[in-house]
Design an enzyme around this catalytic site. Structure first.
Site, mmCIF file in Angstrom:
data_model
loop_
_atom_site.group_PDB
_atom_site.id
_atom_site.type_symbol
_atom_site.label_atom_id
_atom_site.label_comp_id
_atom_site.label_asym_id
_atom_site.label_seq_id
_atom_site.Cartn_x
_atom_site.Cartn_y
_atom_site.Cartn_z
ATOM 1 N N ASN A 1 26.697 -30.526 11.533
ATOM 2 C CA ASN A 1 25.758 -29.807 11.931
ATOM 3 C C ASN A 1 25.237 -30.048 13.305
ATOM 4 O O ASN A 1 26.193 -30.934 13.983
ATOM 5 C CB ASN A 1 24.453 -30.102 11.079
ATOM 6 C CG ASN A 1 24.077 -31.797 11.262
ATOM 7 O OD1 ASN A 1 24.372 -32.614 10.619
ATOM 8 N ND2 ASN A 1 22.832 -31.779 11.836
ATOM 9 N N ASP A 2 24.397 -29.320 13.903
ATOM 10 C CA ASP A 2 23.977 -29.435 15.254
ATOM 11 C C ASP A 2 24.990 -29.601 16.221
ATOM 12 O O ASP A 2 25.315 -30.511 16.826
ATOM 13 C CB ASP A 2 23.209 -30.599 15.532
ATOM 14 C CG ASP A 2 21.828 -30.774 14.624
ATOM 15 O OD1 ASP A 2 21.606 -29.943 13.878
ATOM 16 O OD2 ASP A 2 20.929 -31.668 15.173
ATOM 17 N N PRO A 3 25.591 -28.326 16.655
ATOM 18 C CA PRO A 3 26.425 -28.470 17.879
ATOM 19 C C PRO A 3 25.811 -28.551 19.271
ATOM 20 O O PRO A 3 24.601 -28.489 19.486
ATOM 21 C CB PRO A 3 27.360 -26.969 17.876
ATOM 22 C CG PRO A 3 26.050 -26.230 17.217
ATOM 23 C CD PRO A 3 25.489 -27.059 16.276
ATOM 24 N N LYS A 4 26.658 -29.519 20.117
ATOM 25 C CA LYS A 4 26.249 -29.773 21.451
ATOM 26 C C LYS A 4 27.214 -29.490 22.265
ATOM 27 O O LYS A 4 28.122 -30.102 22.686
ATOM 28 C CB LYS A 4 25.831 -31.339 21.464
ATOM 29 C CG LYS A 4 24.764 -31.763 20.422
ATOM 30 C CD LYS A 4 24.947 -33.249 19.952
ATOM 31 C CE LYS A 4 25.372 -33.447 18.638
ATOM 32 N NZ LYS A 4 24.645 -33.460 17.745
ATOM 33 N N THR B 1 21.252 -35.799 17.580
ATOM 34 C CA THR B 1 21.580 -35.094 18.520
ATOM 35 C C THR B 1 21.127 -35.470 19.872
ATOM 36 O O THR B 1 20.005 -36.081 20.082
ATOM 37 C CB THR B 1 20.988 -33.783 17.953
ATOM 38 O OG1 THR B 1 21.720 -33.510 16.931
ATOM 39 C CG2 THR B 1 20.630 -32.658 18.937
#
Ligand code: DQQ
Length: 461
Positions: free
Chosen positions: A28-31, A89
């Site tokens: 989940n949660d791309p950076k 994140t």
């Protein structure tokens, strides 16, 4: 699960996307972070199960925004450390020849404790925790419990950082900190806050940047939201806002590349039950990269990057189709890995659109709907795409672009985006349909490309 077994399972899964990146197990949660011609995407990763938990920082890289190469896990929880229960994140910055990650460390889950940590690297691959961790150990009075997901940028001679938070019972807040060395942070209070009825009860995954000279803040709760505003001193004053995507896209963040493009990546969420995910062995997908642009009406628009054309295979094309009231399955075109571009011209239908992943009897299908407002689809009122008002000039035709990739379909029209998940039960749910209600629609041009797979890497983890 042994890795060879996982690869076989992913390879055989008809719902696994063929040209979207996914990690195997859970993501989940791309950076995203751009450096030296490479598009890096770090992401929340659980390499132990196809469900959220034990959060690490996974890492993948692309040079062409179409093909991806997985890299070793960048950060993982350290027993007894400030992130013993998870590395959540954050964001990546460069300072000279060093790279730094500011992220939320989870020292304990019950009750949840969120602290901010620093890690550094010379090559973006091997990361070392900073001895000063945690660099922020408490939320300021009056904010929380959400206190996470640092977003850092260079501001003048120093660094600025936003942390996603909330004022309980009121709405989301984003808190500002400043530093000269990325270790000692001074709280500067709320950067921005908004009532819960606007963009949700908290603000996860903030991202802040300037687009065409306009300061823009992204935050996430239920959806990812954009907001245009003014930035002066330590405050952002919010103006117009809206959804980045009306469907399954979440926790979206951006990078800027060497061509000055502001490119957004989001987490495409799953919608099937947890036991189905466990059985499949994977959950969570990286969205296609999308370039952002402010539309003429001041709203935020997005479009998939042009580089995705490299994945196009065989093309089919039709012109001047009249769509009468009802649903019509197209002959001679089908697939579960396609790009479609459909331009609607003048017509008198109330709604019109394109269906994908259709079974031959039309019972299973996923619809992307354009709806006119008031009396004229193109002249008056604001037409919508999947319920979102589009940004269109008067008399403009509407082009609907769809990226069908098995269980993921990303749709774009009039600056708006909508991502769908679909898990057809029938293997022959590969049809394409056109529909109209309340009149006739005119399709000026319909193009369909078969899309090539980007392959499944050897060691999905
Ligand atoms: N996911 C992370 C949090 C963030 C949330 C944990 C958003 O840091 O707020 O995996 O999806």
């Amino acid at each position: 699960m042994p890795i060879p077994d996982l690869r076989d399972r992913l390879a055989a899964d008809p719902h696994r996307p063929a040209y979207h990146f996914l990690s195997g197990h859970w993501m989940n949660d791309p950076k995203p972070f751009f450096h030296n011609g490479e598009y890096h995407v770090f992401f929340q990763h659980n390499p132990e199960a196809a469900g959220w938990g034990n959060m690490r920082w996974g890492h993948t890289v692309s040079r062409d925004l179409a093909h991806w190469t997985p890299l070793p896990i960048a950060l993982e929880p350290q027993p007894g450390g400030p992130d013993a229960e998870g590395c959540w994140t954050g964001s990546v910055v460069r300072d000279g020849d060093r790279f730094h990650i500011l992220y939320t460390g989870i020292p304990r889950r019950e009750p949840l404790k969120q602290i901010q940590c620093l890690a550094s690297s010379a090559d973006l691959i091997t990361w070392e925790r900073d001895p000063a961790n945690p660099v922020i150990s408490e939320a300021p009075d009056g904010y929380g419990p959400c206190f996470r997901d640092p977003c850092v940028w260079r501001d003048g001679d120093g660094w600025a950082m936003l942390i996603g938070s909330e004022v309980q019972g009121q709405g989301g807040a984003v808190l500002l900190y400043r530093s000269t060395d990325l270790r000692r942070w001074e709280s500067r209070g709320p950067f921005f806050s908004a009532p819960a009825h606007e963009t949700g009860f908290d603000m996860e995954c903030p991202d802040f940047f300037t687009l065409d000279g306009h300061p823009v803040l992204l935050t996430s709760r239920n959806q990812t939201w954009w907001r245009r505003g003014e930035f002066s001193g330590d405050r952002f004053t919010g103006g117009a806002y809206g959804m980045m995507d009306g469907g399954c896209l979440y926790a979206a963040k951006t990078l800027v590349d060497d061509r000055g493009r502001r490119i957004l990546f989001g987490w495409v969420r799953e919608t099937r039950p947890d036991d189905a995910l466990r059985e499949a062995g994977w959950g969570g997908v990286l969205s296609l990269p999308r370039t952002l642009a402010l539309m003429p009406d001041g709203t935020m628009g997005s479009q998939p990057v042009k580089e995705l054309e490299a994945l196009r295979g065989k093309r089919s094309r039709w012109e001047n189709l009249t769509v009468t009231d009802g649903f019509h399955l197209l002959e001679d075109v089908q697939g579960d890995s396609l790009e479609l571009s459909v331009t609607f011209g003048p017509g008198d239908a109330e709604t019109m659109g394109v269906s994908v992943r259709c079974s031959p009897d039309g019972v299973e299908r996923s619809d992307f709907t354009l709806q006119r407002r008031d009396d004229d689809f193109r002249m008056n009122g604001t037409p919508t795409f999947m319920g979102q008002p589009m940004s269109l000039s008067p008399n403009a035709d509407v082009t609907l672009r769809l990226f069908v990739d098995r269980s993921v379909v990303e749709g774009f029209a009039g600056g708006r985006a909508h991502t769908l998940r679909t898990y057809p039960t029938r293997a022959d749910a590969t049809g394409i349909g056109l529909f109209a209600t309340g009149g006739r629609a005119c399709v000026k041009c319909l193009e369909v490309w078969e899309m090539n797979s980007i392959g499944l890497w050897d060691n999905p983890s």
